[in-house]
Design a protein around this motif. Structure first.
Motif, mmCIF file in Angstrom:
data_model
loop_
_atom_site.group_PDB
_atom_site.id
_atom_site.type_symbol
_atom_site.label_atom_id
_atom_site.label_comp_id
_atom_site.label_asym_id
_atom_site.label_seq_id
_atom_site.Cartn_x
_atom_site.Cartn_y
_atom_site.Cartn_z
ATOM 1 N N UNK A 91 29.482 39.717 50.925
ATOM 2 C CA UNK A 91 29.645 39.350 49.517
ATOM 3 C C UNK A 91 30.861 40.017 48.892
ATOM 4 N N UNK A 92 31.435 41.011 49.573
ATOM 5 C CA UNK A 92 32.561 41.768 49.038
ATOM 6 C C UNK A 92 33.360 42.307 50.216
ATOM 7 N N UNK A 93 34.698 42.260 50.114
ATOM 8 C CA UNK A 93 35.526 42.748 51.219
ATOM 9 C C UNK A 93 36.840 43.296 50.659
ATOM 10 N N UNK A 94 37.270 44.419 51.213
ATOM 11 C CA UNK A 94 38.539 45.011 50.787
ATOM 12 C C UNK A 94 39.704 44.245 51.403
ATOM 13 N N UNK A 95 40.882 44.455 50.871
ATOM 14 C CA UNK A 95 42.061 43.786 51.416
ATOM 15 C C UNK A 95 42.302 44.218 52.855
#
Length: 156
Positions: A91-95
């Motif tokens: 649901x969320x991911x860093x660059x």
């Protein structure tokens, strides 16, 4: 000129490529001696360049007989790659995590260099000028959409 981290990474990948099992065991101190660096440099290379997103599993045993085991994970089919990627993206991911996934897709020749450049540009933090938690959530949605398009018709 490549950095010491680049040289160590290249060396470890070369050994992995030569391994029939796709697994290597190394001693941190021996590797540090070979490259005339501190053991923490070895830790840095392994923790940043041999991640799950990049297709590696790393195990570490500390102490006198300690070792670091690095295993390259190959995925069996495009469908299994797709499922794993969606779980990794979440649901969320860093660059940096997203870029690692893109690099792995390129290495495994599951996308073209042009597709990789497009994906990198679209998920860049300067393109998505949003507060961090929201930016990472939007990036995950974009990555899931692009991966879905990329794998459409590839054996899902």
């Amino acid at each position: 000129m490549p950095s010491i981290s680049d040289i160590i990474e290249h060396h470890l990948k070369k050994i992995l490529d030569q391994s029939r099992s796709g697994i290597i065991e190394i001693k941190r101190s021996e590797l540090a001696d070979r490259f005339q660096c501190v053991p923490s440099q070895i830790n840095y290379v392994i923790s940043t360049r041999f991640t799950v997103e990049k297709g590696y599993i790393v195990e570490s045993k500390r102490g006198g007989g300690g070792y670091i085991r690095i295993r390259r994970v190959r995925l069996a089919s495009p469908g299994s790659v797709y499922d794993v990627l969606l779980r990794q993206i979440g649901e969320s991911i860093s660059q940096s995590q997203a870029e690692d996934i893109i690099d792995r897709l390129r290495e495994e020749e599951l996308m073209t260099p042009r597709e990789a450049r497009l994906m990198r540009r679209i998920i860049a933090r300067d393109v998505m000028q949003l507060p961090v938690p929201l930016r990472d959530q939007v990036r995950a949605r974009i990555m899931r959409a692009m991966v879905t398009i990329l794998f459409a018709g590839k054996g899902e």
